[in-house]
Design a protein around this motif. Structure first.
Motif, PDB file in Angstrom:
ATOM      1  N   TRP A   7       8.148   6.356   7.893  1.00 25.33           N
ATOM      2  CA  TRP A   7       7.034   5.438   8.112  1.00 25.33           C
ATOM      3  C   TRP A   7       6.701   4.733   6.814  1.00 25.33           C
ATOM      4  CZ3 TRP A   7       5.460   4.013  12.727  1.00 25.33           C
ATOM      5  CH2 TRP A   7       5.771   4.847  13.811  1.00 25.33           C
ATOM      6  N   LYS A   8       6.622   3.431   6.867  1.00 30.70           N
ATOM      7  CA  LYS A   8       6.364   2.625   5.677  1.00 30.70           C
ATOM      8  C   LYS A   8       4.878   2.642   5.321  1.00 30.70           C
ATOM      9  CE  LYS A   8      10.160  -0.581   6.705  1.00 30.70           C
ATOM     10  NZ  LYS A   8      10.981  -0.247   5.524  1.00 30.70           N
ATOM     11  N   ASN A   9       4.593   2.639   4.018  1.00 32.07           N
ATOM     12  CA  ASN A   9       3.211   2.498   3.570  1.00 32.07           C
ATOM     13  C   ASN A   9       2.702   1.136   4.033  1.00 32.07           C
ATOM     14  OD1 ASN A   9       3.319   4.979   2.229  1.00 32.07           O
ATOM     15  ND2 ASN A   9       4.054   4.038   0.337  1.00 32.07           N
ATOM     16  N   THR A  10       1.606   1.148   4.767  1.00 29.72           N
ATOM     17  CA  THR A  10       1.171  -0.073   5.471  1.00 29.72           C
ATOM     18  C   THR A  10      -0.310  -0.336   5.265  1.00 29.72           C
ATOM     19  OG1 THR A  10       2.859   0.253   7.178  1.00 29.72           O
ATOM     20  CG2 THR A  10       1.008  -1.182   7.730  1.00 29.72           C
ATOM     21  N   LEU A  11      -0.645  -1.615   5.077  1.00 30.61           N
ATOM     22  CA  LEU A  11      -2.035  -2.070   5.020  1.00 30.61           C
ATOM     23  C   LEU A  11      -2.288  -3.025   6.181  1.00 30.61           C
ATOM     24  CD1 LEU A  11      -4.794  -2.312   3.599  1.00 30.61           C
ATOM     25  CD2 LEU A  11      -3.822  -4.166   2.220  1.00 30.61           C
ATOM     26  N   ILE A  67      -5.689   6.602  -3.188  1.00 32.29           N
ATOM     27  CA  ILE A  67      -4.433   6.142  -2.575  1.00 32.29           C
ATOM     28  C   ILE A  67      -3.298   6.187  -3.592  1.00 32.29           C
ATOM     29  CG2 ILE A  67      -3.251   4.100  -1.654  1.00 32.29           C
ATOM     30  CD1 ILE A  67      -5.900   3.400  -0.254  1.00 32.29           C
ATOM     31  N   LEU A  68      -3.560   5.772  -4.816  1.00 33.85           N
ATOM     32  CA  LEU A  68      -2.537   5.829  -5.866  1.00 33.85           C
ATOM     33  C   LEU A  68      -2.104   7.267  -6.123  1.00 33.85           C
ATOM     34  CD1 LEU A  68      -3.961   3.181  -8.375  1.00 33.85           C
ATOM     35  CD2 LEU A  68      -1.967   2.929  -6.881  1.00 33.85           C
ATOM     36  N   ASP A  69      -3.064   8.185  -6.150  1.00 34.72           N
ATOM     37  CA  ASP A  69      -2.725   9.599  -6.338  1.00 34.72           C
ATOM     38  C   ASP A  69      -1.891  10.117  -5.171  1.00 34.72           C
ATOM     39  OD1 ASP A  69      -4.058   9.720  -8.738  1.00 34.72           O
ATOM     40  OD2 ASP A  69      -5.903  10.558  -7.894  1.00 34.72           O
ATOM     41  N   ALA A  70      -2.266   9.719  -3.943  1.00 34.69           N
ATOM     42  CA  ALA A  70      -1.530  10.179  -2.763  1.00 34.69           C
ATOM     43  C   ALA A  70      -0.101   9.651  -2.779  1.00 34.69           C
ATOM     44  CB  ALA A  70      -2.260   9.715  -1.500  1.00 34.69           C
ATOM     45  N   MET A  71       0.068   8.405  -3.214  1.00 38.88           N
ATOM     46  CA  MET A  71       1.394   7.796  -3.256  1.00 38.88           C
ATOM     47  C   MET A  71       2.336   8.594  -4.149  1.00 38.88           C
ATOM     48  SD  MET A  71       2.458   3.974  -4.571  1.00 38.88           S
ATOM     49  CE  MET A  71       2.071   4.414  -6.279  1.00 38.88           C
ATOM     50  N   HIS A  72       1.813   9.116  -5.245  1.00 40.56           N
ATOM     51  CA  HIS A  72       2.655   9.864  -6.180  1.00 40.56           C
ATOM     52  C   HIS A  72       3.069  11.227  -5.641  1.00 40.56           C
ATOM     53  CE1 HIS A  72       2.200   6.723  -9.039  1.00 40.56           C
ATOM     54  NE2 HIS A  72       0.920   6.955  -9.284  1.00 40.56           N
ATOM     55  N   THR A  73       2.441  11.681  -4.570  1.00 42.14           N
ATOM     56  CA  THR A  73       2.813  12.961  -3.971  1.00 42.14           C
ATOM     57  C   THR A  73       3.911  12.792  -2.919  1.00 42.14           C
ATOM     58  OG1 THR A  73       1.191  12.866  -2.169  1.00 42.14           O
ATOM     59  CG2 THR A  73       0.441  13.770  -4.284  1.00 42.14           C
ATOM     60  N   GLY A  74       4.258  11.546  -2.597  1.00 43.46           N
ATOM     61  CA  GLY A  74       5.294  11.300  -1.602  1.00 43.46           C
ATOM     62  C   GLY A  74       4.764  11.175  -0.186  1.00 43.46           C
ATOM     63  N   ILE A  75       3.457  11.194  -0.023  1.00 45.73           N
ATOM     64  CA  ILE A  75       2.862  11.045   1.301  1.00 45.73           C
ATOM     65  C   ILE A  75       2.909   9.577   1.723  1.00 45.73           C
ATOM     66  CG2 ILE A  75       0.678  11.195   2.581  1.00 45.73           C
ATOM     67  CD1 ILE A  75       0.000  13.633   0.873  1.00 45.73           C
ATOM     68  N   HIS A  76       3.190   9.336   2.987  1.00 45.91           N
ATOM     69  CA  HIS A  76       3.153   7.976   3.510  1.00 45.91           C
ATOM     70  C   HIS A  76       1.723   7.627   3.897  1.00 45.91           C
ATOM     71  CE1 HIS A  76       7.470   8.049   3.398  1.00 45.91           C
ATOM     72  NE2 HIS A  76       7.497   9.100   4.203  1.00 45.91           N
ATOM     73  N   ILE A  77       1.329   6.383   3.647  1.00 49.93           N
ATOM     74  CA  ILE A  77      -0.060   5.973   3.789  1.00 49.93           C
ATOM     75  C   ILE A  77      -0.153   4.780   4.735  1.00 49.93           C
ATOM     76  CG2 ILE A  77      -2.118   5.166   2.550  1.00 49.93           C
ATOM     77  CD1 ILE A  77      -0.627   6.279  -0.015  1.00 49.93           C
ATOM     78  N   ILE A  78      -1.068   4.869   5.710  1.00 43.95           N
ATOM     79  CA  ILE A  78      -1.366   3.736   6.581  1.00 43.95           C
ATOM     80  C   ILE A  78      -2.878   3.567   6.592  1.00 43.95           C
ATOM     81  CG2 ILE A  78      -1.162   2.751   8.894  1.00 43.95           C
ATOM     82  CD1 ILE A  78       1.315   4.429   9.333  1.00 43.95           C
ATOM     83  N   VAL A  79      -3.355   2.417   6.108  1.00 40.65           N
ATOM     84  CA  VAL A  79      -4.787   2.201   5.946  1.00 40.65           C
ATOM     85  C   VAL A  79      -5.165   0.805   6.430  1.00 40.65           C
ATOM     86  CG1 VAL A  79      -4.906   3.779   3.970  1.00 40.65           C
ATOM     87  CG2 VAL A  79      -4.559   1.331   3.575  1.00 40.65           C
ATOM     88  N   THR A  80      -6.467   0.582   6.587  1.00 40.10           N
ATOM     89  CA  THR A  80      -6.965  -0.742   6.954  1.00 40.10           C
ATOM     90  C   THR A  80      -7.943  -1.239   5.897  1.00 40.10           C
ATOM     91  OG1 THR A  80      -8.954  -0.067   8.168  1.00 40.10           O
ATOM     92  CG2 THR A  80      -6.869  -0.053   9.384  1.00 40.10           C
ATOM     93  N   ALA A  81      -8.143  -2.557   5.887  1.00 38.62           N
ATOM     94  CA  ALA A  81      -9.117  -3.172   4.988  1.00 38.62           C
ATOM     95  C   ALA A  81      -9.660  -4.427   5.653  1.00 38.62           C
ATOM     96  CB  ALA A  81      -8.498  -3.525   3.640  1.00 38.62           C
ATOM     97  N   HIS A  82     -10.941  -4.701   5.416  1.00 39.67           N
ATOM     98  CA  HIS A  82     -11.540  -5.935   5.915  1.00 39.67           C
ATOM     99  C   HIS A  82     -10.975  -7.127   5.148  1.00 39.67           C
ATOM    100  CE1 HIS A  82     -14.354  -4.399   8.775  1.00 39.67           C
ATOM    101  NE2 HIS A  82     -15.017  -3.676   7.900  1.00 39.67           N
TER     102      HIS A  82
END
Length: 310
Positions: free
Chosen positions: A138-142, A239-254
């Motif tokens: 799963w790709k890191n997604t915004l 989020i930057l800290d999570a990225m360095h752990t190898g976790i995939h991130i999917i988040v939203t922003a206004h």
């Protein structure tokens, strides 16, 4: 929606039932205000089933008692945050007299208005995004969009899809961690998600996003981290800290588009560090969940642009 309507007085229930079945199925919000007519929002437009009849104090008080099960003390924290999540995952926003202490909201008293936001699952709405967001991982997604553009609905369905897996597309179920500060993604009541997810899912409900991301990583070892409405500097650092752990991130922003989000100083580090592999720009142009653009890591428009309606 029936869980929410049943909390209303008989008079207000009758007003909601004055609407057609089609209209009731499209209700987004039910607004209750003392000495004002009941307002129902359908597809972004306000309707007043009986504009001559105003909401009475007793109806507001009865509604609050039903929501709290006649124990306001048990909802003290929710009242302080300004909303209550009820069975079905519906969120009840409140307004009234705010009590502060040291510049911090201590409680809300003399509640005079409610906004019941109807939560509806749209199972499968995120499936069309699989070719863009999954290629063996799963790709890191915004996900970017203005209010009521369907960000949370799509995010919720992605959490369901990832925690369930998809045999047809050879996608294995992964451990998903949701940090649900506003109880909108999972719609938890007493910690139990009210929406449909797979068995590999853990939720931190009502927890601030930045703290929650770190707690989730340390305690539950998620493979994919799901967070709604990031924006603070602390969120970006987490989020930057999570990225360095190898976790995939999917988040939203206004935001209206990627340039709108990039213009905010708090987001600069996310773009300069190349955190996201995909950017999904949403709108409500053809209904909530309209996908305007899918962009790659370099912010270029992908070959295919699709539109789905939630």
């Amino acid at each position: 929606m029936e869980e929410a309507v049943m909390l209303l007085s008989e008079s207000l229930q009758r007003q909601v039932n004055m609407l057609s079945i089609t209209e009731r199925n499209q209700i987004e919000e039910i607004r209750i205000r003392i000495h004002r007519p009941l307002e129902v929002v359908i597809n972004g437009k306000p309707y007043y089933p009986d504009i001559q009849t105003v909401v009475q104090y007793e109806e507001v008080n009865r509604f609050l008692n039903k929501v709290s099960k006649y124990s306001l003390y048990t909802l003290e924290e929710e009242l302080r945050r300004g909303f209550i999540t009820i069975k079905g995952g519906h969120r009840v926003g409140i307004a009234g007299k705010v009590i502060t202490e040291g510049g911090v909201v201590k409680a809300v008293r003399d509640v005079t208005s409610f906004n019941i936001r109807i939560a509806r699952e749209k199972i499968g709405v995120a499936s069309r995004l699989i070719p863009y967001l999954y290629d063996g991982r799963w790709k890191n997604t915004l996900l970017i969009g203005p209010p009521k553009s369907g960000k949370t609905t799509i995010l919720r369905d992605l959490a369901r899809l990832i925690s369930t897996g998809d045999d047809r597309n050879r996608i294995k179920a992964l451990n998903v961690g949701i940090v649900d500060e506003r109880s909108e993604i999972a719609g938890c009541v007493n910690g139990v998600p009210q929406h449909t997810f797979g068995i590999r899912l853990d939720v931190l409900d009502g927890c601030p996003k930045a703290e929650g991301m770190m707690m989730m990583i340390r305690s539950m070892s998620p493979q994919v981290l799901i967070v709604d409405e990031i924006g603070r500097h602390e969120d970006v650092e987490a989020i930057l800290d999570a990225m360095h752990t190898g976790i995939h991130i999917i988040v939203t922003a206004h935001g209206f588009d990627i340039n709108d989000v990039k213009s905010r100083p708090n987001f600069e580090a996310l773009f300069s560090n190349g955190v996201f592999d995909r950017y999904i720009e949403l709108s409500a142009r053809n209904g909530a969940g309209t996908i305007e653009t899918v962009r790659n890591k370099n912010e270029q428009v992908c070959k295919r642009v699709l539109e789905v309606t939630t």
